[in-house]
Scaffold this active site. Structure first.
Site: not given
Ligand code: CDP
Ligand code: MG
Length: 137
Positions: A9, A49, A85, A112, A115, A126
């Protein structure tokens, strides 16, 4: 063999951590099948997204993903989706286990560092969003 989709990222790219993250990917035994640097537009980030489009963090997330260059990749390994993951760690770097990429390179829940696809169907979407078949030979 399974393929998953990964992003270094914008925060990790800007911090100069792409090389370290790639080293960790190779050390973990992934084959890098596709790799390119992109600077996403807001519309491109929103399309990627789209599953999160109703969420309160959608605007912040897509703004961040369009805030600077990133590296998109297709990684191949046995059980690649789960394996990637596991290497990334929990979504929130503050909760990610010691030794994971998000623990080491993540700055916040939003920024973070990496991805990873969460299931075979999302990996297929994706990968196809960013790569053509010819780019993955
Ligand atoms: O990336 P991951 O699959 O672990 O998490 P996700 O639930 O699919 O969310 C996608 C991305 O959105 C995360 O990697 C975070 O960067 C962001 N996010 C956020 O900013 N605030 C949240 N409450 C949840 C996710
Ligand atoms: Mg995700």
């Amino acid at each position: 063999m399974e393929r998953t989709f990964a992003i270094i990222k914008p925060n990790a790219f800007a911090d100069g951590n792409s090389g370290k993250i790639l080293s960790r990917i190779y050390e973990a035994g992934f084959k890098v099948v596709g790799l390119k640097k992109l600077y996403l537009s807001r519309v491109e980030a929103e399309g990627f997204y789209h599953v999160h489009s109703g969420k309160p963090f959608f605007a912040e997330l897509t703004e961040f993903m369009a805030s600077g260059p990133c590296i998109v990749m297709v990684l191949e390994a046995e059980d690649a989706i789960r394996k990637w993951r596991d290497l990334m760690g929990a979504t929130n770097p503050a909760e990610a286990a010691e030794g994971t990429l998000r623990k080491e390179f993540g700055k916040s829940l939003g920024e973070n560092a990496t991805h990873g696809s969460d299931a075979p169907e999302t990996a297929a979407f994706e990968i196809g969003y960013f790569f053509s078949g010819l780019e993955l030979l």
